[in-house]
Design an enzyme around this catalytic site. Structure first.
Site, PDB file in Angstrom:
ATOM      1  N   ALA A   1       2.812  -2.563   3.970  1.00 55.52           N
ATOM      2  CA  ALA A   1       2.389  -1.703   5.087  1.00 55.52           C
ATOM      3  C   ALA A   1       2.139  -2.391   6.283  1.00 55.52           C
ATOM      4  CB  ALA A   1       1.373  -0.756   4.545  1.00 55.52           C
TER       5      ALA A   1
ATOM      6  N   SER B   1       0.927  -1.375   0.020  1.00 51.04           N
ATOM      7  CA  SER B   1       0.183   0.025   0.001  1.00 51.04           C
ATOM      8  C   SER B   1       0.875   1.125   0.075  1.00 51.04           C
ATOM      9  CB  SER B   1      -0.792   0.213   1.141  1.00 51.04           C
ATOM     10  OG  SER B   1      -1.933  -0.939   1.426  1.00 51.04           O
TER      11      SER B   1
ATOM     12  N   MET C   1      -2.101  -7.370   6.630  1.00 53.35           N
ATOM     13  CA  MET C   1      -3.250  -8.190   5.821  1.00 53.35           C
ATOM     14  C   MET C   1      -2.695  -8.701   4.553  1.00 53.35           C
ATOM     15  SD  MET C   1      -6.016  -5.716   6.677  1.00 53.35           S
ATOM     16  CE  MET C   1      -6.589  -4.580   8.144  1.00 53.35           C
ATOM     17  N   SER C   2      -1.172  -8.958   4.624  1.00 51.75           N
ATOM     18  CA  SER C   2      -0.912  -9.604   3.279  1.00 51.75           C
ATOM     19  C   SER C   2       0.685 -10.299   3.422  1.00 51.75           C
ATOM     20  CB  SER C   2      -0.482  -8.187   2.325  1.00 51.75           C
ATOM     21  OG  SER C   2       0.379  -7.660   2.755  1.00 51.75           O
TER      22      SER C   2
ATOM     23  N   HIS D   1      -5.500  -9.396  -2.124  1.00 51.53           N
ATOM     24  CA  HIS D   1      -5.783  -9.415  -0.468  1.00 51.53           C
ATOM     25  C   HIS D   1      -6.648 -10.437  -0.384  1.00 51.53           C
ATOM     26  CE1 HIS D   1      -3.778  -5.747  -0.828  1.00 51.53           C
ATOM     27  NE2 HIS D   1      -3.274  -5.861   0.207  1.00 51.53           N
TER      28      HIS D   1
ATOM     29  N   ASN E   1       1.868   2.839  10.691  1.00 54.62           N
ATOM     30  CA  ASN E   1       1.205   3.374  12.045  1.00 54.62           C
ATOM     31  C   ASN E   1       1.592   2.493  13.244  1.00 54.62           C
ATOM     32  OD1 ASN E   1      -0.533   1.644  10.177  1.00 54.62           O
ATOM     33  ND2 ASN E   1      -1.144   1.136  12.401  1.00 54.62           N
TER      34      ASN E   1
ATOM     35  N   HIS F   1      -7.115   3.757   6.548  1.00 55.35           N
ATOM     36  CA  HIS F   1      -6.400   3.528   5.743  1.00 55.35           C
ATOM     37  C   HIS F   1      -5.606   4.476   4.895  1.00 55.35           C
ATOM     38  CE1 HIS F   1      -5.256   0.995   2.369  1.00 55.35           C
ATOM     39  NE2 HIS F   1      -5.883   1.672   1.686  1.00 55.35           N
TER      40      HIS F   1
ATOM     41  N   TYR G   1      -8.709 -10.298   2.216  1.00 56.34           N
ATOM     42  CA  TYR G   1      -9.828  -9.778   2.572  1.00 56.34           C
ATOM     43  C   TYR G   1     -11.041  -9.207   1.560  1.00 56.34           C
ATOM     44  CZ  TYR G   1      -7.158  -5.225   2.069  1.00 56.34           C
ATOM     45  OH  TYR G   1      -6.508  -3.988   1.462  1.00 56.34           O
ATOM     46  N   GLU G   2     -10.376  -9.070   0.347  1.00 56.15           N
ATOM     47  CA  GLU G   2     -11.163  -8.754  -0.915  1.00 56.15           C
ATOM     48  C   GLU G   2     -12.014  -9.490  -1.348  1.00 56.15           C
ATOM     49  OE1 GLU G   2      -8.531  -6.299  -3.928  1.00 56.15           O
ATOM     50  OE2 GLU G   2      -7.223  -7.172  -2.960  1.00 56.15           O
TER      51      GLU G   2
ATOM     52  N   HIS H   1      -3.253   0.242  -4.724  1.00 57.72           N
ATOM     53  CA  HIS H   1      -2.856  -0.862  -5.300  1.00 57.72           C
ATOM     54  C   HIS H   1      -3.148  -0.595  -7.080  1.00 57.72           C
ATOM     55  CE1 HIS H   1      -1.241  -3.469  -1.900  1.00 57.72           C
ATOM     56  NE2 HIS H   1      -2.095  -2.792  -1.436  1.00 57.72           N
TER      57      HIS H   1
END
Ligand code: HPA
Length: 275
Positions: free
Chosen positions: A114, A31, A209-210, A84, A233, A245, A86-87, A62
């Site tokens: 990230a 990201s 998440m990746s 991802h 973060n 995000h 989550y997609e 992306h």
């Protein structure tokens, strides 16, 4: 044959008629890190939707592009089209880009992402070398493909020699480089403060998440894998304000110069024959 792999093979055959060189090294950009590609003055870019079976990228930050260029004279294939879990894609689809890279003959894979910092010493803007990971997303792309526990699964997928080379490159560039364990969650929700406290006790230094499914698949193929997290973060509960995000994407952009320098120095060092 695994249907996702079959499609990736077709895509690789199609691409090979357009790429004149054999790519040895690929970089998957996380990201907000996509602009790193500009430094390589790419000779061409292909929107990933042109490739058969490539899952569409739905996330801001992306681009859905595959680019081909040179960093420090070294040919590099850039993947700005991470998929991802989550997609909503299957875990097999998530690793489509790795199947594609393997089918194209890529041997070295640099995974960037990230991540939220869990280690109390980490600050937004830090870079972290991924030494190992925790697959807290509870899905494995090898499931049903490998019917027996896979032998390579015994170790960390991240290559020790190349990780050390990344450290040396960081030292020579004067870039502080953290190291630690990356913990993968399915997302798309960011974590709760209670989850972050648990992850910290589990030994995680950063959360995202990746990367983990890709590292597992690439390691299975015998690719040399290294991982770099941009700490965009502080993880949930460690900062006084809620996480967005946009903040992740903006901070990713802010550190890209540092990351670009590190990767250039690194690529130079691993491609130079030892003196
Ligand atoms: N949690 C999960 N994924 C992330 C984070 C986070 O805090 N930051 C960037 N990706």
């Amino acid at each position: 044959m695994n249907p996702v792999y079959a499609q990736a093979r077709r895509a690789a055959d199609w691409l090979r008629t357009r790429i004149p060189l054999q790519p040895e090294t690929a970089i998957v950009l996380g990201s907000g890190l996509g602009e790193l590609v500009e430094a390589a003055h790419p000779q061409w870019r292909i929107p990933t939707h042109m490739l058969p079976g490539y899952p569409a990228s739905t996330v801001e930050g992306h681009a859905g592009l595959l680019s081909w260029g040179h960093l420090e004279g070294i040919p590099v294939l850039f993947v700005q089209g991470r998929v991802h879990f989550y997609e909503g894609y299957s875990i097999q689809e998530v690793v489509y880009p790795v199947h594609l890279l393997h089918a194209l003959g890529v041997r070295n894979l640099i995974l960037t992402n990230a991540a939220g910092g869990i280690n109390p010493l980490f600050h937004p803007g830090d870079l972290m070398l991924i030494r190992d990971h925790i697959a807290f997303g509870f899905a494995n792309p090898l499931r049903g493909i490998e019917s027996r526990p896979y032998r390579r699964a015994a170790g960390s997928p991240y290559d020790t020699a190349w990780s050390e080379a990344l450290f040396s490159a960081a030292l020579r560039e004067g870039i502080p480089l953290r190291e630690g364990t990356y913990l993968w969650t399915q997302g798309p929700s960011y974590e709760t403060p209670a989850e972050i406290r648990m992850f910290r006790r589990m030994g995680a230094d950063a959360v995202g998440m990746s990367t983990v499914p890709e590292a597992v698949q690439a390691h299975h193929y015998g690719l040399r894998v290294v991982g770099l997290s941009t700490i965009t973060n502080l993880a949930a509960g460690l900062s006084p304000h809620p996480l967005k995000h946009e903040e992740v994407v903006a901070q990713g952009r802010a550190v890209r110069e540092k990351l670009s320098r590190l990767l250039r120095r690194f690529l130079r060092s691993v491609s130079d024959p030892p003196a």
